[in-house]
Design an enzyme around this catalytic site. Structure first.
Site, PDB file in Angstrom:
ATOM      1  N   TRP A 176       0.865  -1.184   0.000  1.00  0.00           N
ATOM      2  CA  TRP A 176       0.000   0.000   0.000  1.00  0.00           C
ATOM      3  C   TRP A 176       0.901   1.232   0.000  1.00  0.00           C
ATOM      4  CZ3 TRP A 176      -2.018   2.618   4.900  1.00  0.00           C
ATOM      5  CH2 TRP A 176      -2.971   3.591   4.586  1.00  0.00           C
ATOM      6  N   ASP A 198      -0.248  -5.598   9.421  1.00  0.00           N
ATOM      7  CA  ASP A 198      -1.208  -4.524   9.161  1.00  0.00           C
ATOM      8  C   ASP A 198      -2.527  -5.187   8.781  1.00  0.00           C
ATOM      9  OD1 ASP A 198      -2.671  -2.334   8.429  1.00  0.00           O
ATOM     10  OD2 ASP A 198      -1.441  -1.794   6.702  1.00  0.00           O
ATOM     11  N   LYS A 210     -12.761   0.115   7.335  1.00  0.00           N
ATOM     12  CA  LYS A 210     -13.465  -0.628   6.282  1.00  0.00           C
ATOM     13  C   LYS A 210     -14.530  -1.550   6.854  1.00  0.00           C
ATOM     14  CE  LYS A 210      -9.931   1.109   4.190  1.00  0.00           C
ATOM     15  NZ  LYS A 210      -9.561   1.782   2.977  1.00  0.00           N
TER      16      LYS A 210
HETATM   17  N1  PLP Z   1      -3.492  -0.432   5.916  1.00  0.00           N
HETATM   18  C1  PLP Z   1      -3.917  -0.674   4.676  1.00  0.00           C
HETATM   19  C2  PLP Z   1      -3.313  -1.790   3.907  1.00  0.00           C
HETATM   20  C3  PLP Z   1      -4.917   0.116   4.108  1.00  0.00           C
HETATM   21  O1  PLP Z   1      -5.336  -0.148   2.877  1.00  0.00           O
HETATM   22  C4  PLP Z   1      -5.464   1.180   4.870  1.00  0.00           C
HETATM   23  C5  PLP Z   1      -6.467   2.052   4.277  1.00  0.00           C
HETATM   24  O2  PLP Z   1      -6.681   2.133   3.104  1.00  0.00           O
HETATM   25  C6  PLP Z   1      -4.971   1.368   6.171  1.00  0.00           C
HETATM   26  C7  PLP Z   1      -3.992   0.553   6.658  1.00  0.00           C
HETATM   27  C8  PLP Z   1      -5.406   2.468   7.092  1.00  0.00           C
HETATM   28  O3  PLP Z   1      -6.661   2.902   7.062  1.00  0.00           O
HETATM   29  P1  PLP Z   1      -7.234   4.043   7.987  1.00  0.00           P
HETATM   30  O4  PLP Z   1      -6.131   4.890   8.482  1.00  0.00           O
HETATM   31  O5  PLP Z   1      -8.183   4.750   7.118  1.00  0.00           O
HETATM   32  O6  PLP Z   1      -7.910   3.331   9.113  1.00  0.00           O
END
Ligand code: PLP
Length: 396
Positions: free
Chosen positions: A130, A211, A246
């Site tokens: 990511w 993660d 999500k």
């Molecule tokens: N890790 C991954 C792989 C993600 O795709 C995301 C969000 O797209 C996150 C962490 C963190 O999401 P958030 O900070 O919106 O909770």
């Protein structure tokens, strides 16, 4: 003095949203930003979340700060969801945790924790990973390296190369792993491959950093925790950054949890003070609202069951869309085999087409997704799938 700083280019994914909004084609399709969407292209408030909001409104009687570690019922509920009820590691008082502003907040807190231990630590991330992992971890001042992960030429994980690389990392290095629903590829490790990762960690002494942002979107809430639980149950130290954006649909509320599984209670106590002091130095106290909602849901049997059914609904809709897209592409004469899309998990798939083809499908058909060929499966609907499949087939 600040005029020395240049204007930066738009973030590639957020820039894509801007371009999508500006496109006047009424049949445009957005498969860019990673948010769940329903059949109408809307990101709904889950019914369980709406009910929790009503409950919270009736009982919240103050807006004073919450405790530095966050809503304890939320943290306990999340740990149980991630590690499983009655997990011996949970009972052994080895887990330090703080509520964090989103999964991003959790990733950054843990990156800062690693830095406090040893600023020369290398963090290994999958190639690809990511995009936001790079600044979240790199901006903490840590060195990043990549391990091979996905082979676009055959649309699958190059596990031999991954294992070979992880077998050579140094003791004390950190290896970032996606708990499930790998972003951007949608390609997840099998149980056997998780076992090999565990054995490599035991052999070399690297520390896994899991993660987990999509628990429940792959094969199910329990199934998606398999790899994370295997590592936690068999290693002295594991870091976990979790997000509720999500699977609870709480994107804008910014709620996640930063977790460190430590070797013993003494270290757990020290690390708890460290992660709280890191948070104090960045934003002081966590926001309450999202954690308070998840606390209500996870600690109420009926609401939890309703939420689990909603997660199941999102998951099965995305699986159906994968099958539908592949069937439609075959129907419209695809010259490439896309069966792999059905095997990938969660919200994303790499279509494994070239950046030129991605650009062509955008220019000619107003279909928007990132140049790596990552598509947000939840952006597909029964209404747009024919147009999408035809557009993709036309640029192959
Ligand atoms: N890790 C991954 C792989 C993600 O795709 C995301 C969000 O797209 C996150 C962490 C963190 O999401 P958030 O900070 O919106 O909770």
């Amino acid at each position: 003095m600040f005029d020395v700083l240049p204007q930066l280019p738009a973030d590639p994914i957020l820039g894509l949203s801007t371009a999508f909004k500006a496109d006047t084609n009424p049949h445009k399709i957005d498969l860019g930003v990673g948010v769940y969407k329903d059949e109408q292209g809307h990101t709904p408030i889950l019914t369980s979340v709406a009910k929790a909001q009503t409950i919270l409104l009736g009982k919240e009687d103050s807006k004073t700060y919450i405790t530095p570690q966050g809503v304890q019922g939320y943290i306990d509920g999340m740990l149980e969801l991630m590690l499983g009820k009655g997990n011996p590691v949970l009972l052994a008082d080895r887990i330090a945790a703080v509520q964090a502003p989103g999964g991003c907040g959790a990733l950054r807190i843990l990156a800062e924790l690693i830095k406090r231990c040893d600023e020369n630590t290398t963090v290994w991330v999958s190639d690809p990973t990511w995009a936001n992992h790079i600044p979240l971890i790199g901006n903490a001042g840590l060195k990043l390296e990549t391990y091979p992960y996905f082979d676009k030429s055959n649309a699958s994980i190059n596990f031999d190369a991954m294992a070979d690389c992880l077998g050579k990392v140094k003791k004390g290095d950190i290896v970032l792993l996606h708990g499930c629903c790998h972003n951007p590829t949608g390609a997840d490790l099998s149980k056997e491959q998780w076992q090999v990762v565990l054995e490599l960690a035991q052999k070399t002494g690297f520390i896994p950093f899991v993660d987990t942002a999509y628990q429940g979107f792959g094969d199910g809430l329990e199934e998606d925790a398999y790899g994370m639980r295997l590592l936690v149950n068999n290693l002295p130290e594991v870091l976990i950054a979790a997000s509720c954006s999500k699977n609870f649909g709480l994107y804008r509320e910014r709620v996640g949890v930063a977790v460190m599984v430590t070797e013993n209670t003494k270290t757990r106590q020290a690390i708890q003070t460290q992660i709280q002091s890191i948070a104090r130095g960045i934003y002081s106290m966590p926001p309450s609202y999202g954690g308070a909602l998840v606390d209500i849901i996870l600690n109420d049997e009926a609401l939890k069951a309703e939420w689990m059914a909603e997660v199941e609904g999102m998951r099965s809709r995305m699986q159906d869309l994968r099958a539908l897209l592949v069937a439609k592409m075959n129907e419209y004469g695809a010259t490439k085999d896309f069966e792999f899309v059905k095997k990938q998990k969660g919200m994303f798939s790499f279509l494994c087409i070239t950046p030129e083809q991605v650009q062509a499908v955008r220019d000619q058909h107003s279909v928007y997704f990132v140049g790596s060929s990552r598509v947000n499966i939840a952006g597909i609907s029964k209404t747009n799938v024919d147009a999408l499949a035809k557009a993709l087939v036309s640029v192959l």
